[in-house]
Design a protein around this motif. Structure first.
Motif, PDB file in Angstrom:
ATOM      1  N   ASN A  12      75.900  18.553  99.647  1.00 40.65           N
ATOM      2  CA  ASN A  12      76.654  18.779  98.750  1.00 40.65           C
ATOM      3  C   ASN A  12      76.579  17.314  97.676  1.00 40.65           C
ATOM      4  O   ASN A  12      77.388  17.599  96.366  1.00 40.65           O
ATOM      5  CB  ASN A  12      78.189  18.256  99.340  1.00 40.65           C
ATOM      6  N   ARG A  13      76.206  16.144  97.810  1.00 36.86           N
ATOM      7  CA  ARG A  13      76.005  15.112  96.896  1.00 36.86           C
ATOM      8  C   ARG A  13      74.805  15.592  95.878  1.00 36.86           C
ATOM      9  O   ARG A  13      75.216  15.372  94.690  1.00 36.86           O
ATOM     10  CB  ARG A  13      75.717  13.860  97.701  1.00 36.86           C
ATOM     11  N   ALA A  14      73.987  16.270  96.270  1.00 37.88           N
ATOM     12  CA  ALA A  14      72.819  16.808  95.412  1.00 37.88           C
ATOM     13  C   ALA A  14      73.267  17.989  94.494  1.00 37.88           C
ATOM     14  O   ALA A  14      73.077  17.869  93.412  1.00 37.88           O
ATOM     15  CB  ALA A  14      71.820  17.455  96.215  1.00 37.88           C
ATOM     16  N   LEU A  20      76.060  17.186  87.437  1.00 36.45           N
ATOM     17  CA  LEU A  20      76.220  16.060  86.471  1.00 36.45           C
ATOM     18  C   LEU A  20      75.071  15.747  85.494  1.00 36.45           C
ATOM     19  O   LEU A  20      74.933  15.060  84.798  1.00 36.45           O
ATOM     20  CB  LEU A  20      76.599  14.917  87.128  1.00 36.45           C
ATOM     21  N   GLY A  21      73.802  16.805  85.748  1.00 30.69           N
ATOM     22  CA  GLY A  21      72.691  16.621  85.037  1.00 30.69           C
ATOM     23  C   GLY A  21      71.783  15.486  85.288  1.00 30.69           C
ATOM     24  O   GLY A  21      70.694  15.115  84.588  1.00 30.69           O
ATOM     25  N   ARG A  22      71.961  14.963  86.637  1.00 32.95           N
ATOM     26  CA  ARG A  22      71.080  13.696  87.276  1.00 32.95           C
ATOM     27  C   ARG A  22      69.888  14.300  88.294  1.00 32.95           C
ATOM     28  O   ARG A  22      70.152  14.451  89.533  1.00 32.95           O
ATOM     29  CB  ARG A  22      72.129  12.841  88.052  1.00 32.95           C
ATOM     30  N   LEU A  23      69.126  15.107  87.332  1.00 30.89           N
ATOM     31  CA  LEU A  23      68.179  15.897  88.284  1.00 30.89           C
ATOM     32  C   LEU A  23      67.397  15.229  89.166  1.00 30.89           C
ATOM     33  O   LEU A  23      67.020  15.682  90.278  1.00 30.89           O
ATOM     34  CB  LEU A  23      67.279  16.532  87.308  1.00 30.89           C
ATOM     35  N   GLY A  24      66.627  14.093  88.798  1.00 31.54           N
ATOM     36  CA  GLY A  24      66.035  13.528  89.740  1.00 31.54           C
ATOM     37  C   GLY A  24      66.602  12.838  91.063  1.00 31.54           C
ATOM     38  O   GLY A  24      66.074  13.013  92.211  1.00 31.54           O
ATOM     39  N   ARG A  27      67.399  16.011  93.109  1.00 28.25           N
ATOM     40  CA  ARG A  27      66.020  16.400  93.818  1.00 28.25           C
ATOM     41  C   ARG A  27      65.754  15.617  95.048  1.00 28.25           C
ATOM     42  O   ARG A  27      65.199  16.303  95.861  1.00 28.25           O
ATOM     43  CB  ARG A  27      64.981  16.657  92.670  1.00 28.25           C
ATOM     44  N   ARG A  28      65.531  14.520  94.879  1.00 29.12           N
ATOM     45  CA  ARG A  28      65.368  13.474  96.105  1.00 29.12           C
ATOM     46  C   ARG A  28      66.289  13.885  97.361  1.00 29.12           C
ATOM     47  O   ARG A  28      65.921  14.298  98.376  1.00 29.12           O
ATOM     48  CB  ARG A  28      65.625  12.168  95.677  1.00 29.12           C
ATOM     49  N   ASP A  29      67.676  14.330  97.047  1.00 27.89           N
ATOM     50  CA  ASP A  29      68.658  14.726  97.970  1.00 27.89           C
ATOM     51  C   ASP A  29      68.317  15.990  98.746  1.00 27.89           C
ATOM     52  O   ASP A  29      68.517  16.090  99.884  1.00 27.89           O
ATOM     53  CB  ASP A  29      70.127  14.638  97.503  1.00 27.89           C
ATOM     54  N   VAL A  30      68.011  16.915  97.679  1.00 31.46           N
ATOM     55  CA  VAL A  30      68.009  18.276  98.248  1.00 31.46           C
ATOM     56  C   VAL A  30      66.424  18.446  99.061  1.00 31.46           C
ATOM     57  O   VAL A  30      66.581  19.340 100.049  1.00 31.46           O
ATOM     58  CB  VAL A  30      68.045  19.503  97.145  1.00 31.46           C
ATOM     59  N   GLN A  32      65.327  16.091 100.916  1.00 32.10           N
ATOM     60  CA  GLN A  32      65.698  15.427 102.134  1.00 32.10           C
ATOM     61  C   GLN A  32      66.200  16.432 103.111  1.00 32.10           C
ATOM     62  O   GLN A  32      66.011  16.776 104.218  1.00 32.10           O
ATOM     63  CB  GLN A  32      66.113  14.207 102.001  1.00 32.10           C
ATOM     64  N   THR A  33      67.333  17.307 102.494  1.00 32.72           N
ATOM     65  CA  THR A  33      68.210  18.152 103.031  1.00 32.72           C
ATOM     66  C   THR A  33      67.227  19.281 103.681  1.00 32.72           C
ATOM     67  O   THR A  33      67.193  19.656 104.677  1.00 32.72           O
ATOM     68  CB  THR A  33      69.224  18.821 102.113  1.00 32.72           C
ATOM     69  N   LEU A  34      66.500  19.982 102.602  1.00 36.39           N
ATOM     70  CA  LEU A  34      65.649  20.914 103.281  1.00 36.39           C
ATOM     71  C   LEU A  34      64.636  20.443 104.600  1.00 36.39           C
ATOM     72  O   LEU A  34      64.486  21.306 105.280  1.00 36.39           O
ATOM     73  CB  LEU A  34      64.832  21.630 101.881  1.00 36.39           C
ATOM     74  N   GLY A  35      64.044  19.471 104.319  1.00 36.83           N
ATOM     75  CA  GLY A  35      63.421  18.706 105.415  1.00 36.83           C
ATOM     76  C   GLY A  35      64.023  18.874 106.699  1.00 36.83           C
ATOM     77  O   GLY A  35      63.569  19.349 107.762  1.00 36.83           O
ATOM     78  N   GLU A  36      65.300  18.241 106.727  1.00 36.45           N
ATOM     79  CA  GLU A  36      66.044  18.202 107.944  1.00 36.45           C
ATOM     80  C   GLU A  36      66.467  19.496 108.463  1.00 36.45           C
ATOM     81  O   GLU A  36      66.303  19.903 109.617  1.00 36.45           O
ATOM     82  CB  GLU A  36      67.208  17.324 107.563  1.00 36.45           C
TER      83      GLU A  36
END
Length: 236
Positions: A12-14, A20-24, A27-30, A32-36
């Motif tokens: 949800n944070r990702a 908001l256009g903060r792609l970097g 990307r880091r959050d999503v 990590q989410t996919l890995g989990e």
């Protein structure tokens, strides 16, 4: 100690960061989410963060990676996928890739498949999102009447189901069309919504909304303000 964040909250944070256009950071959050989620063996819900990851890749100019991602989702779809709302997401994702690469007939076919699945689950966000992107497809095809109809329907459904991010995205696309069509009534109505959002959220509006506002400012004879917004979006 580091705060342990559940995958769904991180996703949800990702999604917020992406809008908001903060792609970097998104990307880091999503990633990590996919890995989990992979560790948990989730196959359906994981399509949602995969769609977001593909959208990030498209926004960053890596259409090839997004296409491979959605083709992989399609190949892994189970035999009973038609009974699962998550199955429409790889069709939707491939439609977005084809639109960006101007493969419009392929995009139409993908979005029609996504729509057929979404209609089975009319109260999900899927149908609203498909309508939004079908509007983009018809806009690319030069059919402004159908584009307007799809974006108006997106706004109606999104408002009904309180999917306000999709409502605002459709409004931003519709405002740009209104500028091209010289639709003053819609421009003025959209500006009221835009100013309400700015009062509520400050500078944290969707990049699509800022872009639409730049179009409107140019239309209203304020090219310097439009240019300033474009520079800020480019830096972002």
């Amino acid at each position: 100690n580091a705060v342990v964040m559940p995958p769904v909250l991180r996703f949800n944070r990702a999604r917020c960061l992406f809008h908001l256009g903060r792609l970097g950071a998104a990307r880091r959050d999503v990633e990590q989410t996919l890995g989990e989620l992979d560790q948990f063996g989730f196959s359906g819900f994981a399509n949602i963060p995969h769609l977001l990851m593909g959208q990030i890749e498209l926004a960053q100019g890596d259409g090839a990676a997004a296409q491979q991602r959605f083709l992989a989702l399609q190949s892994r779809a189970p035999a009973n996928a038609s009974r699962n709302v998550y199955a429409l997401l790889h069709h939707l994702g491939l439609g977005l890739v084809h639109i960006q690469h101007n493969r419009l007939e392929q995009a139409r076919q993908c979005l029609e498949r996504a729509e057929a699945l979404a209609l089975v689950f009319p109260h999900s966000a899927g149908l609203v999102r498909v309508q939004l992107n079908q509007g983009c497809l018809f806009d690319a095809l030069g059919d402004s009447r159908k584009a307007q109809a799809h974006w108006d329907e997106t706004r109606r459904m999104a408002r009904q189901f309180r999917q306000f991010a999709l409502y605002r995205l459709a409004g931003a696309w519709r405002a740009r069309l209104a500028v091209r069509e010289r639709d003053q009534d819609f421009i003025l109505a959209w500006l009221e919504e835009w100013h309400w959002c700015q009062r509520r959220y400050g500078e944290d509006l969707l990049p699509d909304e800022w872009l639409a506002y730049a179009w409107v400012q140019r239309h209203l004879g304020q090219p310097a303000r439009a240019a300033q917004i474009l520079v800020e979006l480019g830096e972002q």
